[in-house]
Write a protein that holds these residues in place. Structure first.
Motif, PDB file in Angstrom:
ATOM      1  N   THR A  26       6.407  -4.738 109.324  1.00  0.00           N
ATOM      2  CA  THR A  26       6.946  -6.100 109.357  1.00  0.00           C
ATOM      3  C   THR A  26       7.036  -6.608 110.802  1.00  0.00           C
ATOM      4  O   THR A  26       6.706  -7.764 111.082  1.00  0.00           O
ATOM      5  N   ALA A  27       7.481  -5.733 111.706  1.00  0.00           N
ATOM      6  CA  ALA A  27       7.585  -6.112 113.126  1.00  0.00           C
ATOM      7  C   ALA A  27       6.200  -6.420 113.694  1.00  0.00           C
ATOM      8  O   ALA A  27       6.036  -7.379 114.469  1.00  0.00           O
ATOM      9  N   LEU A  28       5.196  -5.635 113.298  1.00  0.00           N
ATOM     10  CA  LEU A  28       3.836  -5.891 113.775  1.00  0.00           C
ATOM     11  C   LEU A  28       3.311  -7.214 113.207  1.00  0.00           C
ATOM     12  O   LEU A  28       2.660  -7.985 113.921  1.00  0.00           O
ATOM     13  N   ASP A  29       3.607  -7.482 111.938  1.00  0.00           N
ATOM     14  CA  ASP A  29       3.219  -8.772 111.339  1.00  0.00           C
ATOM     15  C   ASP A  29       3.808  -9.928 112.148  1.00  0.00           C
ATOM     16  O   ASP A  29       3.128 -10.915 112.446  1.00  0.00           O
ATOM     17  N   TRP A  30       5.083  -9.803 112.479  1.00  0.00           N
ATOM     18  CA  TRP A  30       5.785 -10.849 113.253  1.00  0.00           C
ATOM     19  C   TRP A  30       5.101 -11.045 114.608  1.00  0.00           C
ATOM     20  O   TRP A  30       4.846 -12.170 115.033  1.00  0.00           O
ATOM     21  N   LEU A  31       4.793  -9.939 115.254  1.00  0.00           N
ATOM     22  CA  LEU A  31       4.156  -9.972 116.572  1.00  0.00           C
ATOM     23  C   LEU A  31       2.795 -10.655 116.505  1.00  0.00           C
ATOM     24  O   LEU A  31       2.429 -11.458 117.368  1.00  0.00           O
ATOM     25  N   GLN A  32       2.053 -10.352 115.449  1.00  0.00           N
ATOM     26  CA  GLN A  32       0.723 -10.955 115.290  1.00  0.00           C
ATOM     27  C   GLN A  32       0.811 -12.447 114.954  1.00  0.00           C
ATOM     28  O   GLN A  32      -0.041 -13.231 115.372  1.00  0.00           O
ATOM     29  N   THR A  33       1.835 -12.826 114.217  1.00  0.00           N
ATOM     30  CA  THR A  33       2.028 -14.247 113.879  1.00  0.00           C
ATOM     31  C   THR A  33       2.206 -15.083 115.144  1.00  0.00           C
ATOM     32  O   THR A  33       1.677 -16.191 115.246  1.00  0.00           O
ATOM     33  N   TYR A  34       2.936 -14.531 116.101  1.00  0.00           N
ATOM     34  CA  TYR A  34       3.189 -15.262 117.349  1.00  0.00           C
ATOM     35  C   TYR A  34       2.064 -15.089 118.375  1.00  0.00           C
ATOM     36  O   TYR A  34       2.069 -15.739 119.421  1.00  0.00           O
ATOM     37  N   ASN A  35       1.135 -14.207 118.073  1.00  0.00           N
ATOM     38  CA  ASN A  35       0.021 -13.945 118.999  1.00  0.00           C
ATOM     39  C   ASN A  35      -1.283 -13.842 118.214  1.00  0.00           C
ATOM     40  O   ASN A  35      -1.948 -12.791 118.213  1.00  0.00           O
ATOM     41  N   PRO A  36      -1.688 -14.939 117.542  1.00  0.00           N
ATOM     42  CA  PRO A  36      -2.851 -14.855 116.647  1.00  0.00           C
ATOM     43  C   PRO A  36      -4.159 -14.553 117.361  1.00  0.00           C
ATOM     44  O   PRO A  36      -5.111 -14.068 116.736  1.00  0.00           O
ATOM     45  N   ASN A  37      -4.211 -14.812 118.669  1.00  0.00           N
ATOM     46  CA  ASN A  37      -5.468 -14.595 119.405  1.00  0.00           C
ATOM     47  C   ASN A  37      -5.397 -13.398 120.354  1.00  0.00           C
ATOM     48  O   ASN A  37      -6.168 -13.322 121.313  1.00  0.00           O
ATOM     49  N   ALA A  38      -4.474 -12.473 120.078  1.00  0.00           N
ATOM     50  CA  ALA A  38      -4.316 -11.306 120.963  1.00  0.00           C
ATOM     51  C   ALA A  38      -5.619 -10.510 121.052  1.00  0.00           C
ATOM     52  O   ALA A  38      -6.269 -10.261 120.046  1.00  0.00           O
ATOM     53  N   ARG A  39      -5.979 -10.128 122.283  1.00  0.00           N
ATOM     54  CA  ARG A  39      -7.230  -9.379 122.495  1.00  0.00           C
ATOM     55  C   ARG A  39      -7.156  -7.958 121.961  1.00  0.00           C
ATOM     56  O   ARG A  39      -8.122  -7.435 121.441  1.00  0.00           O
ATOM     57  N   PHE A  40      -6.006  -7.317 122.148  1.00  0.00           N
ATOM     58  CA  PHE A  40      -5.829  -5.934 121.714  1.00  0.00           C
ATOM     59  C   PHE A  40      -4.459  -5.779 121.081  1.00  0.00           C
ATOM     60  O   PHE A  40      -3.558  -6.573 121.339  1.00  0.00           O
ATOM     61  N   CYS A  41      -4.322  -4.690 120.313  1.00  0.00           N
ATOM     62  CA  CYS A  41      -3.039  -4.374 119.690  1.00  0.00           C
ATOM     63  C   CYS A  41      -2.742  -2.895 119.941  1.00  0.00           C
ATOM     64  O   CYS A  41      -3.559  -2.034 119.605  1.00  0.00           O
ATOM     65  N   TRP A  42      -1.590  -2.612 120.543  1.00  0.00           N
ATOM     66  CA  TRP A  42      -1.197  -1.237 120.860  1.00  0.00           C
ATOM     67  C   TRP A  42       0.133  -0.904 120.202  1.00  0.00           C
ATOM     68  O   TRP A  42       0.969  -1.793 120.010  1.00  0.00           O
ATOM     69  N   ILE A  43       0.326   0.382 119.888  1.00  0.00           N
ATOM     70  CA  ILE A  43       1.647   0.852 119.480  1.00  0.00           C
ATOM     71  C   ILE A  43       2.046   2.011 120.385  1.00  0.00           C
ATOM     72  O   ILE A  43       1.192   2.780 120.838  1.00  0.00           O
ATOM     73  N   ALA A  44       3.351   2.104 120.623  1.00  0.00           N
ATOM     74  CA  ALA A  44       3.870   3.203 121.436  1.00  0.00           C
ATOM     75  C   ALA A  44       5.164   3.685 120.796  1.00  0.00           C
ATOM     76  O   ALA A  44       6.053   2.884 120.499  1.00  0.00           O
ATOM     77  N   GLY A  45       5.246   4.988 120.542  1.00  0.00           N
ATOM     78  CA  GLY A  45       6.439   5.534 119.907  1.00  0.00           C
ATOM     79  C   GLY A  45       6.924   6.786 120.609  1.00  0.00           C
ATOM     80  O   GLY A  45       6.133   7.543 121.174  1.00  0.00           O
ATOM     81  N   PHE A  46       8.235   6.993 120.538  1.00  0.00           N
ATOM     82  CA  PHE A  46       8.848   8.174 121.137  1.00  0.00           C
ATOM     83  C   PHE A  46       9.500   9.007 120.035  1.00  0.00           C
ATOM     84  O   PHE A  46      10.300   8.489 119.259  1.00  0.00           O
ATOM     85  N   SER A  47       9.143  10.291 119.968  1.00  0.00           N
ATOM     86  CA  SER A  47       9.719  11.242 119.026  1.00  0.00           C
ATOM     87  C   SER A  47       9.528  10.749 117.580  1.00  0.00           C
ATOM     88  O   SER A  47       8.387  10.544 117.153  1.00  0.00           O
ATOM     89  N   PHE A  48      10.594  10.547 116.817  1.00  0.00           N
ATOM     90  CA  PHE A  48      10.466  10.009 115.450  1.00  0.00           C
ATOM     91  C   PHE A  48       9.613   8.744 115.436  1.00  0.00           C
ATOM     92  O   PHE A  48       8.785   8.540 114.545  1.00  0.00           O
ATOM     93  N   GLY A  49       9.780   7.898 116.456  1.00  0.00           N
ATOM     94  CA  GLY A  49       8.994   6.663 116.560  1.00  0.00           C
ATOM     95  C   GLY A  49       7.505   6.936 116.706  1.00  0.00           C
ATOM     96  O   GLY A  49       6.670   6.145 116.254  1.00  0.00           O
ATOM     97  N   ALA A  50       7.157   8.083 117.321  1.00  0.00           N
ATOM     98  CA  ALA A  50       5.735   8.455 117.447  1.00  0.00           C
ATOM     99  C   ALA A  50       5.157   8.796 116.077  1.00  0.00           C
ATOM    100  O   ALA A  50       4.016   8.462 115.765  1.00  0.00           O
ATOM    101  N   TRP A  51       5.969   9.451 115.239  1.00  0.00           N
ATOM    102  CA  TRP A  51       5.527   9.796 113.876  1.00  0.00           C
ATOM    103  C   TRP A  51       5.299   8.525 113.048  1.00  0.00           C
ATOM    104  O   TRP A  51       4.279   8.381 112.382  1.00  0.00           O
ATOM    105  N   ILE A  52       6.251   7.594 113.136  1.00  0.00           N
ATOM    106  CA  ILE A  52       6.102   6.326 112.411  1.00  0.00           C
ATOM    107  C   ILE A  52       4.890   5.563 112.961  1.00  0.00           C
ATOM    108  O   ILE A  52       4.089   4.997 112.210  1.00  0.00           O
ATOM    109  N   GLY A  53       4.738   5.567 114.283  1.00  0.00           N
ATOM    110  CA  GLY A  53       3.626   4.853 114.920  1.00  0.00           C
ATOM    111  C   GLY A  53       2.268   5.358 114.459  1.00  0.00           C
ATOM    112  O   GLY A  53       1.345   4.575 114.218  1.00  0.00           O
ATOM    113  N   MET A  54       2.150   6.669 114.323  1.00  0.00           N
ATOM    114  CA  MET A  54       0.866   7.241 113.883  1.00  0.00           C
ATOM    115  C   MET A  54       0.573   6.897 112.423  1.00  0.00           C
ATOM    116  O   MET A  54      -0.575   6.719 112.031  1.00  0.00           O
ATOM    117  N   GLN A  55       1.627   6.780 111.617  1.00  0.00           N
ATOM    118  CA  GLN A  55       1.419   6.356 110.222  1.00  0.00           C
ATOM    119  C   GLN A  55       0.968   4.891 110.175  1.00  0.00           C
ATOM    120  O   GLN A  55       0.086   4.529 109.393  1.00  0.00           O
TER     121      GLN A  55
END
Length: 219
Positions: free
Chosen positions: A87-116
């Motif tokens: 949902t957060a990524l959807d929101w980010l893309q809505t406000y940046n429809p022409n973004a050149r690249f999309c990255w995710i960065a996660g720490f610990s548990f967040g890294a596991w969620i990020g990879m999923q």
């Protein structure tokens, strides 16, 4: 660093967002450590990652998973948190429809969620996984891993043993067509207390090189 409220699957999701000046600036989403062990979007590692992407001209969002801070809902063991991240990524893309690249960065548990999330969203071009908890959670869904990325680990991590991360990196590196950069920081524990600046430098250097390579490819 304006506060934002996103409509999530369980109600309000609390975030902090900085919008880049460039019209087609890349976007980056930050994911925090375990909600039941004090993980929040204000975690030092998450904040350092956030600032690293902001400094490179990314429109960057960090947010609290459900049940953390002012985000509504309660911890679900990963499934709901993955929905929050999507949902957060959807929101980010809505406000940046022409973004050149999309990255995710996660720490610990967040890294596991990020990879999923990486497995579900083909538009993600790169990832940063800091201390991915390969000893606690199953990462076998990364078959194949759809993008190249950076994995950073401290050699004194007593929560996620470095050898478990090395096994994960070796497994991913054996796949064709992707490159996993594995950086081990000497003297760093799970929280990178005295090594936050070094961590930021490693992530920043990796992002710079990757973006430059992507720009050349798409030129």
């Amino acid at each position: 660093m304006p506060e934002v409220i996103i409509n999530g699957p369980e109600g309000r999701i609390e975030g902090r967002y900085l919008h880049a000046q460039e019209p087609n600036a890349p976007i980056a989403l930050m994911l925090h450590p375990h909600p039941q062990h004090g993980g929040t979007m204000n975690n030092k590692v998450v904040y350092a990652m956030y600032q690293t992407f902001v400094a490179r001209g990314f429109s960057t969002l960090r947010f609290n998973f459900r049940g953390v801070g002012r985000s509504q809902g309660s911890y679900t063991g990963g499934e709901g948190e993955l929905s929050d991240a999507a949902t957060a990524l959807d929101w980010l893309q809505t406000y940046n429809p022409n973004a050149r690249f999309c990255w995710i960065a996660g720490f610990s548990f967040g890294a596991w969620i990020g990879m999923q999330l990486l497995m579900r969203r083909p538009e993600i071009t790169g990832f940063v996984s800091v201390a991915p908890p390969a000893n606690m959670f199953d990462f076998s869904f990364l078959a194949p891993c759809p993008a190249s990325g950076l994995v950073v680990q401290g050699d004194q991590d007593d929560i996620v043993p470095p050898e478990s991360v090395k096994k994960l990196v070796d497994k991913l590196s054996a796949q064709r067509g992707i490159t996993i950069t594995h950086s081990v920081i000497k003297g760093a524990n799970h929280f990178f207390g005295q090594q936050i600046d070094q961590l930021s430098d490693i992530i920043g250097g990796y992002v710079d090189k990757s973006v430059e390579a992507h720009e050349k490819e798409s030129a």
